[in-house]
Write a protein that holds these residues in place. Sequence first.
Motif, PDB file in Angstrom:
ATOM      1  N   LEU A 103     -11.577  67.747  95.177  1.00 53.09           N
ATOM      2  CA  LEU A 103     -11.484  66.395  95.729  1.00 53.09           C
ATOM      3  C   LEU A 103     -12.753  65.971  96.464  1.00 53.09           C
ATOM      4  O   LEU A 103     -12.907  64.795  96.819  1.00 53.09           O
ATOM      5  N   GLU A 104     -13.650  66.905  96.687  1.00 58.34           N
ATOM      6  CA  GLU A 104     -14.899  66.569  97.389  1.00 58.34           C
ATOM      7  C   GLU A 104     -15.802  65.678  96.543  1.00 58.34           C
ATOM      8  O   GLU A 104     -16.647  64.960  97.074  1.00 58.34           O
ATOM      9  N   GLU A 105     -15.626  65.731  95.234  1.00 59.78           N
ATOM     10  CA  GLU A 105     -16.461  64.916  94.337  1.00 59.78           C
ATOM     11  C   GLU A 105     -15.566  63.952  93.566  1.00 59.78           C
ATOM     12  O   GLU A 105     -14.561  64.358  92.980  1.00 59.78           O
ATOM     13  N   PRO A 106     -15.895  62.663  93.528  1.00 63.26           N
ATOM     14  CA  PRO A 106     -15.070  61.681  92.811  1.00 63.26           C
ATOM     15  C   PRO A 106     -14.976  62.003  91.315  1.00 63.26           C
ATOM     16  O   PRO A 106     -15.921  62.535  90.723  1.00 63.26           O
ATOM     17  N   LEU A 107     -13.826  61.685  90.718  1.00 67.74           N
ATOM     18  CA  LEU A 107     -13.635  61.894  89.277  1.00 67.74           C
ATOM     19  C   LEU A 107     -14.683  61.156  88.471  1.00 67.74           C
ATOM     20  O   LEU A 107     -15.102  61.609  87.409  1.00 67.74           O
ATOM     21  N   ASN A 108     -15.085  60.002  88.957  1.00 67.04           N
ATOM     22  CA  ASN A 108     -16.059  59.187  88.240  1.00 67.04           C
ATOM     23  C   ASN A 108     -17.374  59.930  88.029  1.00 67.04           C
ATOM     24  O   ASN A 108     -18.074  59.739  87.035  1.00 67.04           O
ATOM     25  N   LYS A 109     -17.716  60.805  88.984  1.00 63.21           N
ATOM     26  CA  LYS A 109     -18.940  61.595  88.845  1.00 63.21           C
ATOM     27  C   LYS A 109     -18.717  62.779  87.906  1.00 63.21           C
ATOM     28  O   LYS A 109     -19.613  63.176  87.156  1.00 63.21           O
ATOM     29  N   LEU A 123      -8.531  50.852  80.167  1.00 66.16           N
ATOM     30  CA  LEU A 123      -9.859  51.351  79.826  1.00 66.16           C
ATOM     31  C   LEU A 123     -10.403  52.260  80.926  1.00 66.16           C
ATOM     32  O   LEU A 123     -11.103  53.243  80.643  1.00 66.16           O
ATOM     33  N   GLN A 124     -10.059  51.954  82.160  1.00 63.35           N
ATOM     34  CA  GLN A 124     -10.489  52.806  83.268  1.00 63.35           C
ATOM     35  C   GLN A 124      -9.832  54.182  83.177  1.00 63.35           C
ATOM     36  O   GLN A 124     -10.472  55.211  83.383  1.00 63.35           O
ATOM     37  N   SER A 125      -8.555  54.199  82.830  1.00 64.13           N
ATOM     38  CA  SER A 125      -7.854  55.481  82.673  1.00 64.13           C
ATOM     39  C   SER A 125      -8.400  56.259  81.483  1.00 64.13           C
ATOM     40  O   SER A 125      -8.483  57.492  81.522  1.00 64.13           O
ATOM     41  N   LYS A 150      -5.000  59.684  91.898  1.00 69.95           N
ATOM     42  CA  LYS A 150      -4.085  59.127  92.900  1.00 69.95           C
ATOM     43  C   LYS A 150      -4.627  59.360  94.304  1.00 69.95           C
ATOM     44  O   LYS A 150      -4.647  58.449  95.147  1.00 69.95           O
ATOM     45  N   GLU A 151      -5.081  60.593  94.564  1.00 68.18           N
ATOM     46  CA  GLU A 151      -5.622  60.932  95.889  1.00 68.18           C
ATOM     47  C   GLU A 151      -6.879  60.112  96.204  1.00 68.18           C
ATOM     48  O   GLU A 151      -7.150  59.797  97.361  1.00 68.18           O
ATOM     49  N   TYR A 180      -7.148  55.350  93.124  1.00 66.68           N
ATOM     50  CA  TYR A 180      -7.084  54.528  91.912  1.00 66.68           C
ATOM     51  C   TYR A 180      -5.706  53.867  91.807  1.00 66.68           C
ATOM     52  O   TYR A 180      -4.703  54.432  92.282  1.00 66.68           O
ATOM     53  N   PRO A 181      -5.619  52.693  91.170  1.00 70.99           N
ATOM     54  CA  PRO A 181      -4.321  52.014  91.019  1.00 70.99           C
ATOM     55  C   PRO A 181      -3.324  52.887  90.246  1.00 70.99           C
ATOM     56  O   PRO A 181      -3.726  53.734  89.440  1.00 70.99           O
ATOM     57  N   GLU A 182      -2.046  52.635  90.485  1.00 74.47           N
ATOM     58  CA  GLU A 182      -1.005  53.436  89.832  1.00 74.47           C
ATOM     59  C   GLU A 182      -1.103  53.375  88.310  1.00 74.47           C
ATOM     60  O   GLU A 182      -0.887  54.374  87.623  1.00 74.47           O
ATOM     61  N   LYS A 183      -1.432  52.188  87.774  1.00 75.29           N
ATOM     62  CA  LYS A 183      -1.534  52.054  86.318  1.00 75.29           C
ATOM     63  C   LYS A 183      -2.632  52.944  85.741  1.00 75.29           C
ATOM     64  O   LYS A 183      -2.564  53.345  84.582  1.00 75.29           O
ATOM     65  N   VAL A 184      -3.631  53.260  86.572  1.00 72.44           N
ATOM     66  CA  VAL A 184      -4.734  54.109  86.119  1.00 72.44           C
ATOM     67  C   VAL A 184      -4.351  55.583  86.238  1.00 72.44           C
ATOM     68  O   VAL A 184      -4.390  56.329  85.246  1.00 72.44           O
ATOM     69  N   TRP A 185      -3.978  56.017  87.448  1.00 74.44           N
ATOM     70  CA  TRP A 185      -3.726  57.457  87.630  1.00 74.44           C
ATOM     71  C   TRP A 185      -2.514  57.938  86.853  1.00 74.44           C
ATOM     72  O   TRP A 185      -2.490  59.062  86.362  1.00 74.44           O
ATOM     73  N   LYS A 186      -1.506  57.072  86.709  1.00 71.37           N
ATOM     74  CA  LYS A 186      -0.309  57.515  86.000  1.00 71.37           C
ATOM     75  C   LYS A 186      -0.573  57.667  84.505  1.00 71.37           C
ATOM     76  O   LYS A 186      -0.038  58.562  83.845  1.00 71.37           O
TER      77      LYS A 186
END
Length: 695
Positions: free
Chosen positions: A338-344, A388-390, A419-420, A423-429
Amino acid sequence: MELLLEINTEEMPALHVKTALDQLKQGLYSKLVDVHLVDKSNEPGDIQTFGTCRRLVLYGEIVSKQQPKQKIVIGPPKKAAFDENSSPTAAAKGFAKSNNVEVSDLEVIKNEKGEYVGVKKSIKGKEAVELLKSILPELIEELSFPKMMRWGQSPLRFSRPIKNILCLGNGEAIPFKVGDILATHYTYGHKLFFPERIKVSSFKEYLSKLKQKRVIIDAGERKQRIEEQIKEKLAPQDAHIYPDNELLDKVTYDVEYPFVFTGEFPEDYLKLPIEILSTAMKVGQNLFSVVDKSSKQLPLFVGVSDGSPDKNRLVKKGNERVLKARLEDARFFWKHDLEEPLNKKKSLLSRILYQEKLGNYEEKTSRIRRIAQYLSKKTGVKGEKHLLQSAELCKADLITEMVREFPSLQGKTGGLYAKEQGYPEKVWKAVYEHYQPASRDDPTPSTVNGAVLSIADKIDSIVGAFGIGIEVSGSKDPFGLRRNAQGICRTILDQKISLSLSHLIQKTISEYKNLMDVPEEEVIKHSEAFFKDRLNHLFEKQGYRYDLVNAALGAGFDNIYYSYLRLKALDAIKDSPEFNSLIIVVKRVNNILRGQPKRKMNPDLFIEKEEIKLYTDYSTLKEKIMPLISTGDFRKAQSFILEIRSTIDSFFDHVLVMADDPKQRKNRLALLRAVSRLFSEVADYSQVVVDMDNL
């Protein structure tokens, strides 16, 4: 005859046991039929299989002896066997003598070469025991496992070393040899607690004595025992285990005499998500998470030991010690990831190879994104931005320490981290669900975005594999393509998604550009046939009649959801007399049209009132049902088709289809062709089997 076969081995994985039991049952049945050890209905008898991690058991009440056969022995030609006065010649007498019969027993037998003298002999059937001496060794040696090994000097390959073979026929030992193992009349109790020999003379005695020695061979009985003990152990806490059918099935086959135990772990670890806690308990230790009525994790676990009630609590303490270390690792992975964002993390996916010819996971993610975008437009998904984000994040968790330690958490870990990280629910779910369904019992995605992402991921894997020539045959399916295809089908049906399978396949192929070795036409053909096979399997597993499944798929399966609606419409009226009568009419129409070329219909040539009415009703029917078919209302379309059946009956009663006038004949055939073609838009009724006796 009572047959009992037990193959006693070192510990086998649950998958190996179940695979072997299926092969044993089907293999014995097939072999008994091949040697004609069957009754008058061509059945060999009742065959059952049972198994544990250390033994494969085959039991049957089978036919005890082959039925006698008649053999025809051909002798000399009739002309050579009898003279002009019909008296037997030396040739006839010699033939009779060589076959130990009287001349009067000879018969004239006709075949394609003419008339010959012959004799019919009755051949006694062989005893089952004699046939089994060669059948059973072959059956055992032919067993195939996902992984096989050899041991000692024997060339035999098996899942694990065979320790003993018990084989009885009506209580008597049937002698044969497999590798260097000779079949005996004894077995063994539980390996750890009752390893001594046990002599048995019947299946009933075998069951009784093994149970006394802590061995239950029936998996269903072991499973029930586990479930009852779990319920009893957790009753004081008013709790239950976190559902995990896969683990329950595994521990059922991992033990021979189950005893359930419970243990605890520090409450501080409850800060971890239940998915991570349950996986940490499951992987390596086969422990169940425990939850309360609201499905909240409790600081408890449940395990199953083999043959020991753990009175000294040594098993409990050992599991607690190991689990604490595993949970500490999981907590470290959770915090570190969790120290590094998923986006990275997603930018590192280029370092992970997806498949040698199909590129890396960064490239796969890009394809999934474009396929998901295509699906969103075809299915009318709202909020394409979130989808698209998911898609961009769905494979990012492959970089995480958690997934490296627990690969089964792929997707779920990404969803939990998203989720942590807010990100919006529609994305993380959607990320969380996109691997679903991972097995036959696993649920399909609950959200539309999760469903679309799941389909995009799985169709990319299927088309890519076929595009580089990967084949699926028998038990060989290294990429899990069957599971992926069935997952797509289940997701489409559950979400009621209407789309063109062929267009989806073509879109996926276009995303691979020049990476494929196989021509596009072959990939499309192979993929469509593969999906049809999976749909057939899925529908029959759901309990639909095989002929109705064939009728539904025969009308087309490009729209998978519509093929299901077709099947439901057929199933709803399958037992009605009107439906059976319609099938008879359709078969009659098809018989008349068989071998006839296609012709253009001219309504002006109809002269009989019955053919004019059939054409009128056909035209009206077409206007009614084509809009219904386009919206998937096959039940209503079918009800309209039933109404035209009487018109077709009247047509056949009063109109000669094969008229002398060639123009009339061709025009009437064209009319029937048009009616048949319209019917086939709803279902391929020719595939339906009708019980003529009940009409």
